[in-house]
Design an enzyme around this catalytic site. Structure first.
Site, PDB file in Angstrom:
ATOM      1  N   ASP A 514       0.869  -1.188   0.000  1.00 37.67           N
ATOM      2  CA  ASP A 514       0.000   0.000   0.000  1.00 37.67           C
ATOM      3  C   ASP A 514       0.902   1.233   0.000  1.00 37.67           C
ATOM      4  O   ASP A 514       1.567   1.517   1.004  1.00 37.67           O
ATOM      5  CB  ASP A 514      -0.899  -0.044   1.242  1.00 37.67           C
ATOM      6  CG  ASP A 514      -1.934   1.069   1.262  1.00 37.67           C
ATOM      7  OD1 ASP A 514      -1.742   2.088   0.564  1.00 37.67           O
ATOM      8  OD2 ASP A 514      -2.926   0.940   2.007  1.00 37.67           O
ATOM      9  N   HIS A 515       0.877   1.968  -1.099  1.00 39.66           N
ATOM     10  CA  HIS A 515       1.804   3.094  -1.242  1.00 39.66           C
ATOM     11  C   HIS A 515       1.442   4.260  -0.316  1.00 39.66           C
ATOM     12  O   HIS A 515       2.222   5.205  -0.190  1.00 39.66           O
ATOM     13  CB  HIS A 515       1.812   3.563  -2.697  1.00 39.66           C
ATOM     14  CG  HIS A 515       3.117   4.176  -3.112  1.00 39.66           C
ATOM     15  ND1 HIS A 515       4.172   4.369  -2.251  1.00 39.66           N
ATOM     16  CD2 HIS A 515       3.552   4.639  -4.318  1.00 39.66           C
ATOM     17  CE1 HIS A 515       5.174   4.925  -2.885  1.00 39.66           C
ATOM     18  NE2 HIS A 515       4.823   5.109  -4.152  1.00 39.66           N
TER      19      HIS A 515
END
Length: 542
Positions: A514-515
């Site tokens: 998850d950036h």
């Protein structure tokens, strides 16, 4: 100080209306024209203003009550000097308990209608306010034939949009106003040629533009009913501009996120009412489907349905419940998580040599020693040393939750669909314990005997294609986790040792994350540590 009883004014109709909002409380100090409450009929929402300044002493109504003209709203203790302002004879001024106070119109007296037929001038009816309103749409043109009740113009105040219906059937001779013009009660709108019409409708549509307020003792005139303007669509550029609905319904539709153009109106002349919105919302909630959820919503155009039988023979089978749940979860994760995937190969030559050397002992323990326990152990150490991967974003979007425990999910393909049992406290267990527990959970998943608690609480997930093949893939993060490790098929590849190429057993790894929580540098650091652990399993002891 005097106490004034404020009542419901003349609403222009005999039907009761609903109280949808009370804007004041006991003890509030209000100024003249401040809103006291909001009423809603099946035609419009309207506010009842305070006729004078004062303090609210008591409130006789509550939200949801149905009221009519003359019902008591509240008692108002008048401010100093207010009583003196209302002191003139009742014949000149109303106490404003019957209708909102409106300034006397300065519009010219409308022309008296002909006894029957002839030319008639339609004027702005009593719209319940002394303020000017704007003409936002003219619905007819010169030469148009209109029926009684057809819309002539659309007016808009700061409280509602309303249409002025034609009081006659006839032909439009002239338009007396224009778009954007400011008009008030008595202002001329159109001139019509009416054939054989009695004068009563003209009186109904064009009441005297004199003062709206009436003395308390003066009974309402039965011979001059008011033409009640009906709300219509405010002119806008959106797709709902042609929908017939009132301002309260439009507000509710915006709150629900319902496009009015998708709702079928059941009110008079196809008007959309609140009940239509409720029915639409219930129908959408009552029949959700994974198919529609996975292809529509959030502004995403749906995939059109195709009859595949037109191309050849087909066999339609229902999706299992597990398959549908997996599809919904994957779709939710994909839409909500900004995915990034990085790839690397881990040299597990020594690990494989050690694992093969332990096969006999594994058989004695009744176990099959696969690479999975080593991956679990190495991942646990890497998570402990890189806590950002052992975390979740808080629902409020303002915080990150760091977990002090290390539970790792293992994706298992079953005939019913993908399942992810969770191995708990991986960092505290030996390779043998992890081998036994992961095998037990995998078998329970295939037998559909997993308990809900055995699939909850994961911090990180490993999805291994093992011997199925492939050189890499991009796994989808299993939210609310922030990362997942994909493992593909081991391959022997030549590696340069500084002097020559030598064969090494390389394991393709893919890390999706998850950036919002993790950046590329974090992922690179985790990969470096994970590769070092798998390349030399002695590091797991450190």
């Amino acid at each position: 100080m005097a106490i004034e009883t404020i009542k419901i004014p003349d609403l222009g109709g005999g039907d009761g209306v609903e109280v949808i909002e009370i804007c004041v409380a006991v003890g509030d100090v209000v100024e003249a024209e401040d809103s006291l409450l909001v009423l809603e009929s099946d035609k419009a929402s309207m506010e009842v203003p305070a006729p004078q300044s004062g303090t609210v002493k008591s409130i006789a109504l509550k939200v949801g009550d149905t009221v009519s003209e003359g019902d008591v709203i509240l008692e108002l203790e008048l401010a100093d000097g207010a009583q003196a302002e209302s002191a003139p004879a009742e014949s000149e001024s109303a106490t404003s308990v019957e209708e909102p106070v409106v300034a006397e119109s300065s519009a010219p007296e409308p022309a008296a209608p002909a006894p029957s037929g002839g030319k008639q001038t339609v004027v702005v009816p009593d719209i319940g306010t002394g303020d000017e309103v704007e003409v936002i749409e003219i619905c007819v043109a010169e030469g148009d034939e209109v029926e009684e009740g057809d819309s002539l113009v659309v007016l808009e105040s700061d409280k509602a949009s309303m249409e002025v219906p034609s009081p006659y059937s006839g032909v439009v001779l002239a338009i007396k106003t224009s778009n954007g013009a400011k008009v008030s009660q008595g202002s001329e709108l159109v001139e019509m040629s009416v054939a054989g019409q009695a004068s009563a409708p003209a009186e109904a549509a064009a009441p005297s533009p004199g003062p709206v307020a009436k003395p308390v003792s003066e009974p309402a005139s039965a011979s001059a009913p008011k033409a009640v303007p009906e709300p219509v669509t405010a002119v806008s550029d959106d797709g709902d501009a042609g929908v017939y609905a009132g301002p309260a319904v439009r507000k509710l539709a915006r709150e629900f996120g319902i496009p009015l153009s998708a709702v079928t109106g059941t009110g008079p002349r196809g008007r959309v009412v609140k009940e239509d919105l409720h029915a639409y919302a219930k129908s959408r909630l009552a029949s959700p489907s994974v198919g529609s959820a996975a292809t529509g919503g959030a502004g995403i155009p749906p995939v059109p349905e195709i009859d595949f039988s037109q191309f050849g023979e087909i066999d339609v089978q229902p999706m299992s419940k597990m398959h549908k749940l997996t599809a919904a979860n994957m779709h939710r994760s994909w839409l909500n998580v900004p995915h990034v995937t990085q790839f690397d190969d881990a040299d597990i030559t020594e690990l494989e040599d050690f694992r093969n050397s332990m096969k006999r002992e594994a058989e004695q323990r009744g176990l099959k020693l696969t690479p999975l326990p080593f991956l679990l152990k190495a991942a646990a150490v890497a998570l402990r040393n890189n806590p950002i991967f052992n975390a979740s974003l808080a629902a409020d979007g303002e915080n990150i939750v760091y977990k002090k425990y290390i539970h790792i999910g293992v994706a298992v393909a079953t005939p019913a669909g993908l399942m992810v049992p969770v191995v708990r406290d991986v960092d505290k267990k030996s390779i043998w314990e992890l081998a036994a527990e992961s095998a037990e959970l995998a078998q329970k998943a295939k037998d559909r005997k997993l308990k809900p608690a055995e699939m909850q609480g994961g911090c990180f997930t490993i999805s291994s294609l093992g011997g199925l093949g492939g050189t890499g893939f991009t796994p989808i993060v299993n939210t609310p986790e922030v990362a997942i490790l994909g493992v593909s098929k081991l391959a022997v590849k030549p590696q340069w040792d500084g002097e020559s190429f030598i064969p090494r057993k390389m394991l393709p790894l893919s890390l999706s994350y998850d950036h919002r929580a993790i950046n590329g540098a974090d992922a690179g650091k985790l990969f470096t540590e994970l590769n070092a652990l798998l390349s030399d399993i002695r590091r797991l002891l450190l």
